[in-house]
Design an enzyme around this catalytic site. Structure first.
Site, PDB file in Angstrom:
ATOM      1  N   ASP A  24     -10.387   5.379 -33.818  1.00  6.81           N
ATOM      2  CA  ASP A  24      -9.475   5.901 -35.142  1.00  6.81           C
ATOM      3  C   ASP A  24      -9.654   4.679 -36.115  1.00  6.81           C
ATOM      4  O   ASP A  24      -9.775   3.472 -35.748  1.00  6.81           O
ATOM      5  CB  ASP A  24      -7.741   5.759 -34.471  1.00  6.81           C
ATOM      6  CG  ASP A  24      -7.027   6.694 -35.626  1.00  6.81           C
ATOM      7  OD1 ASP A  24      -7.473   7.231 -36.668  1.00  6.81           O
ATOM      8  OD2 ASP A  24      -5.766   6.387 -35.578  1.00  6.81           O
ATOM      9  N   GLY A  25      -9.317   5.028 -37.426  1.00  4.57           N
ATOM     10  CA  GLY A  25      -9.384   4.092 -38.437  1.00  4.57           C
ATOM     11  C   GLY A  25     -10.488   4.249 -39.341  1.00  4.57           C
ATOM     12  O   GLY A  25     -10.474   3.190 -40.153  1.00  4.57           O
ATOM     13  N   HIS A  41     -16.661   6.712 -41.743  1.00  4.58           N
ATOM     14  CA  HIS A  41     -17.134   7.356 -40.590  1.00  4.58           C
ATOM     15  C   HIS A  41     -18.641   7.129 -40.377  1.00  4.58           C
ATOM     16  O   HIS A  41     -19.263   6.812 -39.181  1.00  4.58           O
ATOM     17  CB  HIS A  41     -17.214   8.887 -40.777  1.00  4.58           C
ATOM     18  CG  HIS A  41     -15.689   9.585 -40.970  1.00  4.58           C
ATOM     19  ND1 HIS A  41     -15.024   9.300 -39.892  1.00  4.58           N
ATOM     20  CD2 HIS A  41     -15.187  10.022 -41.897  1.00  4.58           C
ATOM     21  CE1 HIS A  41     -13.765  10.025 -40.266  1.00  4.58           C
ATOM     22  NE2 HIS A  41     -13.812  10.285 -41.452  1.00  4.58           N
ATOM     23  N   THR A  70      -9.769  19.139 -32.140  1.00  5.73           N
ATOM     24  CA  THR A  70      -9.712  20.226 -32.418  1.00  5.73           C
ATOM     25  C   THR A  70      -8.955  20.339 -33.618  1.00  5.73           C
ATOM     26  O   THR A  70      -8.752  21.395 -34.453  1.00  5.73           O
ATOM     27  CB  THR A  70      -9.099  21.370 -31.353  1.00  5.73           C
ATOM     28  OG1 THR A  70      -7.848  20.665 -30.740  1.00  5.73           O
ATOM     29  CG2 THR A  70     -10.030  21.681 -30.361  1.00  5.73           C
ATOM     30  N   GLU A  71      -7.857  19.591 -33.974  1.00  6.61           N
ATOM     31  CA  GLU A  71      -6.943  19.303 -34.889  1.00  6.61           C
ATOM     32  C   GLU A  71      -7.635  18.827 -36.393  1.00  6.61           C
ATOM     33  O   GLU A  71      -7.211  18.713 -37.431  1.00  6.61           O
ATOM     34  CB  GLU A  71      -5.722  18.434 -34.736  1.00  6.61           C
ATOM     35  CG  GLU A  71      -4.791  18.948 -33.779  1.00  6.61           C
ATOM     36  CD  GLU A  71      -5.348  19.031 -32.281  1.00  6.61           C
ATOM     37  OE1 GLU A  71      -6.328  18.118 -31.863  1.00  6.61           O
ATOM     38  OE2 GLU A  71      -4.930  19.815 -31.481  1.00  6.61           O
ATOM     39  N   ASN A  72      -9.005  18.301 -36.241  1.00  6.01           N
ATOM     40  CA  ASN A  72      -9.585  17.843 -37.267  1.00  6.01           C
ATOM     41  C   ASN A  72      -9.987  18.600 -38.374  1.00  6.01           C
ATOM     42  O   ASN A  72     -10.490  18.405 -39.673  1.00  6.01           O
ATOM     43  CB  ASN A  72     -10.732  16.899 -36.986  1.00  6.01           C
ATOM     44  CG  ASN A  72     -10.542  15.623 -36.416  1.00  6.01           C
ATOM     45  OD1 ASN A  72     -11.046  14.871 -35.506  1.00  6.01           O
ATOM     46  ND2 ASN A  72      -9.092  15.156 -36.460  1.00  6.01           N
ATOM     47  N   TRP A  73     -10.132  19.978 -37.997  1.00 10.63           N
ATOM     48  CA  TRP A  73     -10.463  21.025 -38.746  1.00 10.63           C
ATOM     49  C   TRP A  73      -9.657  21.080 -39.855  1.00 10.63           C
ATOM     50  O   TRP A  73      -9.836  21.548 -41.203  1.00 10.63           O
ATOM     51  CB  TRP A  73     -10.654  22.426 -38.046  1.00 10.63           C
ATOM     52  CG  TRP A  73     -11.683  22.730 -36.990  1.00 10.63           C
ATOM     53  CD1 TRP A  73     -11.255  22.329 -35.772  1.00 10.63           C
ATOM     54  CD2 TRP A  73     -13.051  22.639 -37.376  1.00 10.63           C
ATOM     55  NE1 TRP A  73     -12.743  22.602 -35.133  1.00 10.63           N
ATOM     56  CE2 TRP A  73     -13.660  22.714 -36.004  1.00 10.63           C
ATOM     57  CE3 TRP A  73     -13.878  22.711 -38.231  1.00 10.63           C
ATOM     58  CZ2 TRP A  73     -14.917  22.747 -35.906  1.00 10.63           C
ATOM     59  CZ3 TRP A  73     -15.341  22.910 -38.269  1.00 10.63           C
ATOM     60  CH2 TRP A  73     -15.729  22.707 -37.161  1.00 10.63           C
TER      61      TRP A  73
END
Length: 246
Positions: A24-25, A41, A70-73
């Protein structure tokens, strides 16, 4: 990566066998520098190589990294497209080094929503590194712990319906055989970078007895020296798994 025939050995006493990392970050790292989030990234992808090398040096056999949830969409279309492009480029660029350095690569997560070109690259990398045993790198891509358990439960239910599994024989040792990680040992140590103290739907079943480290360092700044300190600290922990020492 260092040549597999001439490894630099810096084994950490008591190092965990399996480390899982929530990387993360990246976005904040870029924003702090006035750069687009995708720059973070890209910086984070470079850090993966160093930590894989560190695993080989420190004696960590298994490394699992959380690349895309799955939440990054829910992120902007630009960022998601950029991440998918980065994944394709990373696999193509790192394939040779991973093969030469004895790294076996696996991907976990639901591949249904990933584009065909990326899935082919993933499948090819898994196939071409399947005989490697020096380090086991697992990349969680379009992965969510709840989604994984739901998919595993569906597969288990189908086996019950087909008469391949007796419902009375189902116990807590049964479901892991249907998880994406069924060939992997459970993680011993879970690290989350960036100062957030939550697990974000990562390896929910597998991490029931893992040790956790939540650190302030942003992922692109995470170094092998800090990784070594965390592995060393792990070696000093008293892991009782619910029992009491007599």
């Amino acid at each position: 990566m260092p040549n597999a025939s001439h490894p630099t050995c810096e084994l950490v006493p008591g190092a965990p066998r399996h480390v899982a990392i929530i990387m993360d970050g990246n976005g904040r790292w870029a924003t702090q520098r006035g750069r687009p989030r995708l720059m973070g990234h890209h910086a984070g992808a470079k850090r993966v190589r160093e930590i894989v090398e560190a695993c080989q040096a420190f004696g960590v056999e298994y490394l699992t990294i959380f690349a895309f949830s799955t939440e990054n969409w829910k992120r902007t279309q630009t960022e998601v497209a950029g991440l998918m492009s980065l994944f394709r480029r990373y696999i193509a660029k790192e394939k040779k080094a991973l093969k030469e350095n004895g790294v076996r690569v696996r991907f976990i997560g639901d591949r249904v929503n990933l584009d065909d070109k990326l899935v082919k690259l993933m499948n090819d990398l898994e196939d071409e590194t399947k005989d490697n045993t020096r380090t086991h790198l697992t990349v969680a891509l379009n992965y969510g712990g709840r989604d994984e358990v739901a998919r595993a439960t569906k597969r288990l239910a189908k086996d019950v319906a087909a008469g391949l599994l007796n419902p009375d024989d189902v116990g807590e040792e049964t479901l892991p055989r249907y998880l994406d990680t069924h060939v992997l040992p459970d993680p011993d140590l879970v690290i989350r970078t960036s100062g957030e103290a939550r697990i974000s739907n990562f390896l929910l079943w597998q991490s029931a007895y893992a040790e956790y480290e939540f650190i302030d360092t942003l992922w692109p700044d995470f170094s092998k020296e800090e990784f070594s300190k965390l592995c060393t600290a792990f070696g000093g922990r008293d892991r009782r798994f619910g029992a009491v020492k007599t």
